[in-house]
Design a protein around this motif. Structure first.
Motif, PDB file in Angstrom:
ATOM      1  N   UNK A  91      31.430  33.466  42.696  1.00  0.00           N
ATOM      2  CA  UNK A  91      31.392  34.790  42.255  1.00  0.00           C
ATOM      3  C   UNK A  91      32.788  35.608  42.423  1.00  0.00           C
ATOM      4  N   UNK A  92      33.512  35.346  43.431  1.00  0.00           N
ATOM      5  CA  UNK A  92      34.835  35.878  43.986  1.00  0.00           C
ATOM      6  C   UNK A  92      35.859  35.127  42.683  1.00  0.00           C
ATOM      7  N   UNK A  93      35.638  33.988  42.285  1.00  0.00           N
ATOM      8  CA  UNK A  93      36.274  33.210  41.473  1.00  0.00           C
ATOM      9  C   UNK A  93      36.146  33.882  40.121  1.00  0.00           C
ATOM     10  N   UNK A  94      35.047  34.096  39.756  1.00  0.00           N
ATOM     11  CA  UNK A  94      34.686  34.919  38.616  1.00  0.00           C
ATOM     12  C   UNK A  94      35.227  36.164  38.354  1.00  0.00           C
ATOM     13  N   UNK A  95      35.516  37.005  39.380  1.00  0.00           N
ATOM     14  CA  UNK A  95      35.956  38.200  39.594  1.00  0.00           C
ATOM     15  C   UNK A  95      37.409  38.162  39.381  1.00  0.00           C
ATOM     16  N   UNK A  96      38.148  37.100  40.020  1.00  0.00           N
ATOM     17  CA  UNK A  96      39.423  37.063  39.870  1.00  0.00           C
ATOM     18  C   UNK A  96      39.812  36.764  38.446  1.00  0.00           C
ATOM     19  N   UNK A  97      39.028  35.695  37.976  1.00  0.00           N
ATOM     20  CA  UNK A  97      39.339  35.426  36.452  1.00  0.00           C
ATOM     21  C   UNK A  97      39.091  36.767  35.572  1.00  0.00           C
ATOM     22  N   UNK A  98      38.329  37.550  35.696  1.00  0.00           N
ATOM     23  CA  UNK A  98      38.092  38.593  34.966  1.00  0.00           C
ATOM     24  C   UNK A  98      39.564  39.523  35.090  1.00  0.00           C
ATOM     25  N   UNK A  99      39.672  39.777  36.510  1.00  0.00           N
ATOM     26  CA  UNK A  99      40.886  40.648  36.719  1.00  0.00           C
ATOM     27  C   UNK A  99      42.191  39.876  36.165  1.00  0.00           C
ATOM     28  N   UNK A 100      42.359  38.813  36.156  1.00  0.00           N
ATOM     29  CA  UNK A 100      43.643  38.085  35.580  1.00  0.00           C
ATOM     30  C   UNK A 100      43.484  38.468  33.847  1.00  0.00           C
ATOM     31  N   UNK A 101      42.335  38.370  33.355  1.00  0.00           N
ATOM     32  CA  UNK A 101      42.539  38.324  32.051  1.00  0.00           C
ATOM     33  C   UNK A 101      42.675  39.734  31.827  1.00  0.00           C
ATOM     34  N   UNK A 102      42.085  40.947  32.186  1.00  0.00           N
ATOM     35  CA  UNK A 102      42.324  42.106  31.979  1.00  0.00           C
ATOM     36  C   UNK A 102      43.701  42.380  32.054  1.00  0.00           C
ATOM     37  N   UNK A 103      44.412  42.051  33.386  1.00  0.00           N
ATOM     38  CA  UNK A 103      45.747  42.312  33.583  1.00  0.00           C
ATOM     39  C   UNK A 103      46.702  41.666  32.532  1.00  0.00           C
ATOM     40  N   UNK A 104      46.377  40.739  32.066  1.00  0.00           N
ATOM     41  CA  UNK A 104      47.154  40.139  31.237  1.00  0.00           C
ATOM     42  C   UNK A 104      47.093  40.868  29.690  1.00  0.00           C
ATOM     43  N   UNK A 105      45.989  41.131  29.502  1.00  0.00           N
ATOM     44  CA  UNK A 105      45.654  42.137  28.436  1.00  0.00           C
ATOM     45  C   UNK A 105      46.442  43.365  28.395  1.00  0.00           C
TER      46      UNK A 105
END
Length: 173
Positions: free
Chosen positions: A1-15
């Motif tokens: 779950x934490x890994x998925x949340x981190x992935x979402x945060x990374x994708x959004x930050x890059x966008x």
């Protein structure tokens, strides 16, 4: 779950950092669109024209999502557990393509008949028995309605023989 949340945060930050016009949060195991992302993305929301939330675990889309991303041209919600759309989907005044394939719709989402800019509607592999053909025929730009792998009623199947201003896909070929 934490890994998925981190992935979402990374994708959004890059966008946000790159000022992208698209946001791809496919396969992130989301059960809803994180409301906190609206704040993070406030400076780029108006630029976002394509969002993919494909293959998540969404059961609903909040009305805030539709009103915040009202510049969308393409929305991919395929492969979720959606049964309906919020009325606020009408706020997507520029939407040309919507992919709702492989969800749990049992009734055609009537709100789509009011989106005058729609060109492609994909509702493949849902549980829809009836299509509001006359309402859809009034959409000036609609080119394709994909209803493959739905339990369409026989009278709906014969609609294909009627002259429609758009391509109606019903048979699995």
């Amino acid at each position: 779950m934490a890994k998925d949340a981190a992935r979402v945060a990374r994708i959004v930050n890059e966008a946000v950092e790159e000022g992208r016009s698209s946001l791809d949060l496919s396969n992130c195991k989301l059960t809803s669109f994180p409301v906190a992302l609206f704040k993070v993305m406030r400076d780029v929301v108006a630029n976002i024209q394509f969002i993919s939330l494909e293959n998540n675990e969404l059961k609903f889309i909040a009305s805030d999502f539709m009103t915040n991303f009202n510049q969308l041209r393409e929305l991919n919600l395929a492969g979720n557990n959606l049964k309906q759309l919020p009325d606020e989907v009408k706020a997507l005044a520029h939407l040309a393509t919507i992919n709702l394939a492989r969800n749990k719709f049992s009734v055609f989402p009537h709100q789509l008949t009011e989106l005058r800019t729609l060109q492609v509607i994909n509702l493949e592999a849902n549980e829809i028995a009836e299509i509001p053909v006359q309402s859809l025929a009034s959409l000036p730009f609609l080119k394709v309605l994909n209803m493959k792998s739905n339990p369409l009623r026989s009278e709906t199947q014969t609609t294909q023989q009627t002259v429609l201003p758009f391509e109606l896909l019903t048979a699995d070929e």
